[in-house]
Design an enzyme around this catalytic site. Structure first.
Site, PDB file in Angstrom:
ATOM      1  N   LYS A  10       0.810  -1.219   0.000  1.00 26.63           N
ATOM      2  CA  LYS A  10       0.000   0.000   0.000  1.00 26.63           C
ATOM      3  C   LYS A  10       0.852   1.283   0.000  1.00 26.63           C
ATOM      4  CE  LYS A  10      -3.899  -2.231   2.376  1.00 26.63           C
ATOM      5  NZ  LYS A  10      -4.948  -2.058   3.419  1.00 26.63           N
ATOM      6  N   TYR A  50     -12.386  -2.412  -3.693  1.00 28.92           N
ATOM      7  CA  TYR A  50     -12.886  -2.597  -2.317  1.00 28.92           C
ATOM      8  C   TYR A  50     -14.411  -2.483  -2.255  1.00 28.92           C
ATOM      9  CZ  TYR A  50      -8.250  -2.493  -0.030  1.00 28.92           C
ATOM     10  OH  TYR A  50      -6.977  -2.782   0.420  1.00 28.92           O
ATOM     11  N   ASN A 113      -1.974   0.294   6.717  1.00 28.01           N
ATOM     12  CA  ASN A 113      -1.417  -0.947   7.270  1.00 28.01           C
ATOM     13  C   ASN A 113      -0.531  -1.720   6.295  1.00 28.01           C
ATOM     14  OD1 ASN A 113      -3.471  -1.887   5.689  1.00 28.01           O
ATOM     15  ND2 ASN A 113      -4.394  -3.204   7.237  1.00 28.01           N
ATOM     16  N   HIS A 116      -2.174  -5.498   1.705  1.00 29.39           N
ATOM     17  CA  HIS A 116      -3.472  -6.176   1.603  1.00 29.39           C
ATOM     18  C   HIS A 116      -3.211  -7.589   1.093  1.00 29.39           C
ATOM     19  CE1 HIS A 116      -7.541  -7.250   0.336  1.00 29.39           C
ATOM     20  NE2 HIS A 116      -6.972  -7.703  -0.771  1.00 29.39           N
ATOM     21  N   GLU A 127      -9.617 -11.111  -7.215  1.00 26.81           N
ATOM     22  CA  GLU A 127      -8.684  -9.998  -7.038  1.00 26.81           C
ATOM     23  C   GLU A 127      -7.497 -10.096  -7.990  1.00 26.81           C
ATOM     24  OE1 GLU A 127      -9.747  -9.074  -2.341  1.00 26.81           O
ATOM     25  OE2 GLU A 127      -7.716  -9.696  -2.869  1.00 26.81           O
TER      26      GLU A 127
END
Ligand code: CMP
Length: 139
Positions: A10, A50, A113, A116, A127
């Site tokens: 990320k 998402y 964070n 993913h 995905e």
């Protein structure tokens, strides 16, 4: 069984130049990076990815963050890759993540964070197809 899972490094991590350190964690755990590209998402694309979280209170924050800088999308392959990747990432909230995991070492908050990972075989398939064509997966 050999599995494939979709991983995203990320923006908080790409900004801090942590791509190599995170990839080393995957490789040390026996996961192979069989596809990888660095891309800049629009907020709309992040929202599409998402989509299951669209009604959550953090959806706007999440999609804005995911479009705030480059991400590295990748496909990891290995024995039980989906669970193994989740183990290496650690808990979603870095405050709960086990020592030595990516999120314990690098994540800044539950939103920022660092990584993913797909949560199940069906979502992994969806995905991976969101970002990669079959020709781009080189196992
Ligand atoms: P990820 O595995 O990418 O899937 C959905 C993401 O939503 C999750 O990691 C978190 O980064 C993010 N998320 C979950 N809860 C919150 C929250 N309370 N505030 C902001 N982001 C969140």
């Amino acid at each position: 069984a050999t599995e494939r899972t979709l991983s995203i490094i990320k923006p908080d991590a790409t900004k801090r130049n942590l791509t190599g350190k995170i990839n080393a964690k995957f490789e040390d755990a026996g996961l192979r990076i069989i596809a990888q590209k660095r891309i800049q998402l629009t907020q709309e694309q992040a929202g599409k990815f998402y989509d299951v979280h669209r009604e959550r209170p953090f959806f706007g924050e999440l999609t804005e963050f995911m479009a705030s800088g480059p991400v590295v999308v990748q496909v990891l392959e290995g024995e039980g890759a989906i669970a193994k990747n989740r183990e290496v990432m650690g808990a979603t909230n870095p405050a709960d993540a086990a020592a030595g995991t990516i999120r314990a070492e690098f994540a800044e908050s539950v939103g920022e964070n660092s990584v993913h990972g797909s949560d199940a075989p069906e979502t992994a398939k969806e995905e991976i197809a969101f970002f990669f064509s079959g020709l781009e997966l080189v196992g």
